[in-house]
Design a protein around this motif. Structure first.
Motif, PDB file in Angstrom:
ATOM      1  N   VAL A 142      19.819   6.195  35.523  1.00 22.14           N
ATOM      2  CA  VAL A 142      19.242   5.317  34.475  1.00 22.14           C
ATOM      3  C   VAL A 142      17.591   4.867  35.043  1.00 22.14           C
ATOM      4  CG1 VAL A 142      19.567   2.942  33.834  1.00 22.14           C
ATOM      5  CG2 VAL A 142      21.673   4.201  34.146  1.00 22.14           C
ATOM      6  N   GLU A 143      17.659   4.605  36.210  1.00 30.71           N
ATOM      7  CA  GLU A 143      16.084   4.229  36.876  1.00 30.71           C
ATOM      8  C   GLU A 143      15.348   5.242  36.459  1.00 30.71           C
ATOM      9  OE1 GLU A 143      17.005   1.543  40.738  1.00 30.71           O
ATOM     10  OE2 GLU A 143      17.128   3.816  41.065  1.00 30.71           O
ATOM     11  N   ASN A 144      15.465   6.709  36.686  1.00 29.68           N
ATOM     12  CA  ASN A 144      14.659   7.827  36.236  1.00 29.68           C
ATOM     13  C   ASN A 144      14.382   7.623  34.814  1.00 29.68           C
ATOM     14  OD1 ASN A 144      14.237   8.546  38.933  1.00 29.68           O
ATOM     15  ND2 ASN A 144      16.127  10.122  38.817  1.00 29.68           N
ATOM     16  N   GLU A 145      15.187   7.424  34.104  1.00 29.67           N
ATOM     17  CA  GLU A 145      15.324   7.469  32.508  1.00 29.67           C
ATOM     18  C   GLU A 145      14.244   6.369  32.174  1.00 29.67           C
ATOM     19  OE1 GLU A 145      16.078  11.157  32.285  1.00 29.67           O
ATOM     20  OE2 GLU A 145      16.203  10.046  30.278  1.00 29.67           O
ATOM     21  N   THR A 146      14.552   5.383  32.666  1.00 25.88           N
ATOM     22  CA  THR A 146      13.517   4.052  32.190  1.00 25.88           C
ATOM     23  C   THR A 146      12.090   4.084  32.815  1.00 25.88           C
ATOM     24  OG1 THR A 146      14.666   2.937  34.031  1.00 25.88           O
ATOM     25  CG2 THR A 146      15.518   2.432  31.741  1.00 25.88           C
ATOM     26  N   ASN A 147      12.123   5.015  33.955  1.00 26.16           N
ATOM     27  CA  ASN A 147      10.920   5.204  34.574  1.00 26.16           C
ATOM     28  C   ASN A 147      10.058   6.213  33.598  1.00 26.16           C
ATOM     29  OD1 ASN A 147      11.012   3.508  36.656  1.00 26.16           O
ATOM     30  ND2 ASN A 147      11.450   4.921  38.105  1.00 26.16           N
ATOM     31  N   LYS A 148      10.639   6.951  32.581  1.00 27.22           N
ATOM     32  CA  LYS A 148       9.974   7.773  31.946  1.00 27.22           C
ATOM     33  C   LYS A 148       9.367   7.282  30.735  1.00 27.22           C
ATOM     34  CE  LYS A 148      13.036  12.005  33.010  1.00 27.22           C
ATOM     35  NZ  LYS A 148      13.940  12.539  32.653  1.00 27.22           N
ATOM     36  N   GLU A 149      10.249   6.329  30.202  1.00 30.19           N
ATOM     37  CA  GLU A 149       9.920   5.508  29.019  1.00 30.19           C
ATOM     38  C   GLU A 149      10.807   4.142  29.223  1.00 30.19           C
ATOM     39  OE1 GLU A 149      10.983   6.904  25.235  1.00 30.19           O
ATOM     40  OE2 GLU A 149       9.429   5.698  24.252  1.00 30.19           O
ATOM     41  N   CYS A 150      10.006   3.201  29.396  1.00 24.26           N
ATOM     42  CA  CYS A 150      10.842   1.865  29.543  1.00 24.26           C
ATOM     43  C   CYS A 150      11.659   1.442  28.478  1.00 24.26           C
ATOM     44  CB  CYS A 150       9.762   0.673  29.722  1.00 24.26           C
ATOM     45  SG  CYS A 150       8.669   0.391  28.450  1.00 24.26           S
ATOM     46  N   LEU A 151      12.715   0.813  28.856  1.00 24.01           N
ATOM     47  CA  LEU A 151      13.861   0.410  27.773  1.00 24.01           C
ATOM     48  C   LEU A 151      13.405  -0.171  26.556  1.00 24.01           C
ATOM     49  CD1 LEU A 151      16.954   0.577  27.548  1.00 24.01           C
ATOM     50  CD2 LEU A 151      17.062  -1.466  28.777  1.00 24.01           C
ATOM     51  N   SER A 152      12.127  -1.347  26.911  1.00 26.34           N
ATOM     52  CA  SER A 152      11.832  -1.986  25.664  1.00 26.34           C
ATOM     53  C   SER A 152      11.226  -1.171  24.557  1.00 26.34           C
ATOM     54  CB  SER A 152      10.937  -3.138  25.992  1.00 26.34           C
ATOM     55  OG  SER A 152       9.700  -2.513  26.658  1.00 26.34           O
ATOM     56  N   LYS A 153      10.484  -0.083  25.185  1.00 28.39           N
ATOM     57  CA  LYS A 153       9.789   0.942  24.127  1.00 28.39           C
ATOM     58  C   LYS A 153      10.727   1.535  23.345  1.00 28.39           C
ATOM     59  CE  LYS A 153       5.293   2.981  24.900  1.00 28.39           C
ATOM     60  NZ  LYS A 153       4.554   3.726  25.712  1.00 28.39           N
ATOM     61  N   ARG A 154      11.727   2.032  24.052  1.00 33.19           N
ATOM     62  CA  ARG A 154      12.804   2.942  23.315  1.00 33.19           C
ATOM     63  C   ARG A 154      13.463   2.051  22.439  1.00 33.19           C
ATOM     64  NH1 ARG A 154      15.803   7.053  27.413  1.00 33.19           N
ATOM     65  NH2 ARG A 154      14.153   6.957  29.028  1.00 33.19           N
ATOM     66  N   ILE A 155      13.903   1.006  22.696  1.00 26.08           N
ATOM     67  CA  ILE A 155      14.423   0.096  21.646  1.00 26.08           C
ATOM     68  C   ILE A 155      13.580  -0.324  20.476  1.00 26.08           C
ATOM     69  CG2 ILE A 155      15.424  -2.168  21.366  1.00 26.08           C
ATOM     70  CD1 ILE A 155      16.512  -1.813  24.334  1.00 26.08           C
ATOM     71  N   LEU A 156      12.291  -0.747  20.887  1.00 25.14           N
ATOM     72  CA  LEU A 156      11.665  -1.089  19.903  1.00 25.14           C
ATOM     73  C   LEU A 156      11.204   0.099  18.900  1.00 25.14           C
ATOM     74  CD1 LEU A 156       8.999  -3.476  21.704  1.00 25.14           C
ATOM     75  CD2 LEU A 156      10.507  -4.050  20.143  1.00 25.14           C
ATOM     76  N   ALA A 157      11.046   1.324  19.408  1.00 21.90           N
ATOM     77  CA  ALA A 157      10.859   2.454  18.604  1.00 21.90           C
ATOM     78  C   ALA A 157      12.060   2.777  17.701  1.00 21.90           C
ATOM     79  CB  ALA A 157      10.453   3.766  19.510  1.00 21.90           C
ATOM     80  N   LYS A 158      13.159   2.529  18.228  1.00 16.57           N
ATOM     81  CA  LYS A 158      14.358   2.684  17.242  1.00 16.57           C
ATOM     82  C   LYS A 158      14.499   1.705  16.101  1.00 16.57           C
ATOM     83  CE  LYS A 158      16.827   5.675  20.225  1.00 16.57           C
ATOM     84  NZ  LYS A 158      17.333   5.601  21.406  1.00 16.57           N
ATOM     85  N   ILE A 159      14.122   0.192  16.478  1.00 16.70           N
ATOM     86  CA  ILE A 159      14.032  -0.994  15.449  1.00 16.70           C
ATOM     87  C   ILE A 159      13.121  -0.594  14.327  1.00 16.70           C
ATOM     88  CG2 ILE A 159      13.506  -3.172  15.357  1.00 16.70           C
ATOM     89  CD1 ILE A 159      15.064  -3.830  18.221  1.00 16.70           C
ATOM     90  N   LYS A 160      11.889  -0.129  14.938  1.00 13.63           N
ATOM     91  CA  LYS A 160      10.837   0.060  13.800  1.00 13.63           C
ATOM     92  C   LYS A 160      11.177   1.399  12.905  1.00 13.63           C
ATOM     93  CE  LYS A 160       7.290  -2.202  16.498  1.00 13.63           C
ATOM     94  NZ  LYS A 160       6.149  -2.259  17.439  1.00 13.63           N
ATOM     95  N   VAL A 161      12.222   2.193  13.287  1.00 13.64           N
ATOM     96  CA  VAL A 161      12.281   3.256  12.231  1.00 13.64           C
ATOM     97  C   VAL A 161      13.130   2.906  11.049  1.00 13.64           C
ATOM     98  CG1 VAL A 161      13.683   5.483  12.163  1.00 13.64           C
ATOM     99  CG2 VAL A 161      12.645   4.623  14.365  1.00 13.64           C
TER     100      VAL A 161
END
Length: 161
Positions: A142-161
């Motif tokens: 989980v830490e590695n994945e969120t270091n690649k792309e922060c959680l907020s960015k991932r969520i915001l990208a999905k909300i804006k779709v």
């Protein structure tokens, strides 16, 4: 009645990790108290790092532990008040303090090492389950994945779709 956080699954991951962390810190504090060791488990990472790498600056500790400099400064101040570490002004850069264990700190380290060894062994028993991954491997993933792309960015990208 059950544990309500479990039903929230991944949505409650942060809450569950925080709860687990708080519980572990409380239990380790109780161990120290029962052994009459005057040491705060929250100070362990900074104290242990200083014991392993003498003469670090606050900035170096901050970078090595991935903790803010103000947080490290608070830990350093407490460890100094307890006389576990010494701070020396840098010879080249007078703005930088280099920290090292004091005689009291070295004595405390000798007292803590065997306790840490047992705590480490017991936590390994708790975190190494029968599945293919340990709890720590899951947390690392989980830490590695969120270091690649922060959680907020991932969520915001999905909300804006």
């Amino acid at each position: 009645m059950g544990d309500s956080l479990i039903q929230y699954q991944e949505l409650a991951l942060g809450s569950r990790l925080k709860r687990l962390s708080d519980s572990l810190m409380k239990e380790v504090a109780k161990i120290y108290q029962d052994l009459a060791i005057d040491f705060d488990p929250y100070h362990m990472p900074v104290f242990k790092l200083i014991s392993e790498q003498d003469g670090l600056t606050i900035g170096e500790i901050s970078n090595l532990l991935n903790v803010t400099q103000p947080a490290v400064t608070q830990y350093i101040n407490v460890l100094e008040r307890k006389q576990l570490i010494l701070s020396n002004i840098g010879k080249i850069d007078k703005r930088k303090k280099k920290v090292s264990l004091s005689t009291v700190g070295t004595s405390m380290l000798q007292e803590l090492r065997p306790v840490w060894k047992i705590i480490d062994a017991e936590l390994k028993l708790l975190t190494h389950n029968t599945s293919n991954k340990t709890l720590l491997e899951h947390i690392t993933f989980v830490e590695n994945e969120t270091n690649k792309e922060c959680l907020s960015k991932r969520i915001l990208a999905k909300i804006k779709v």
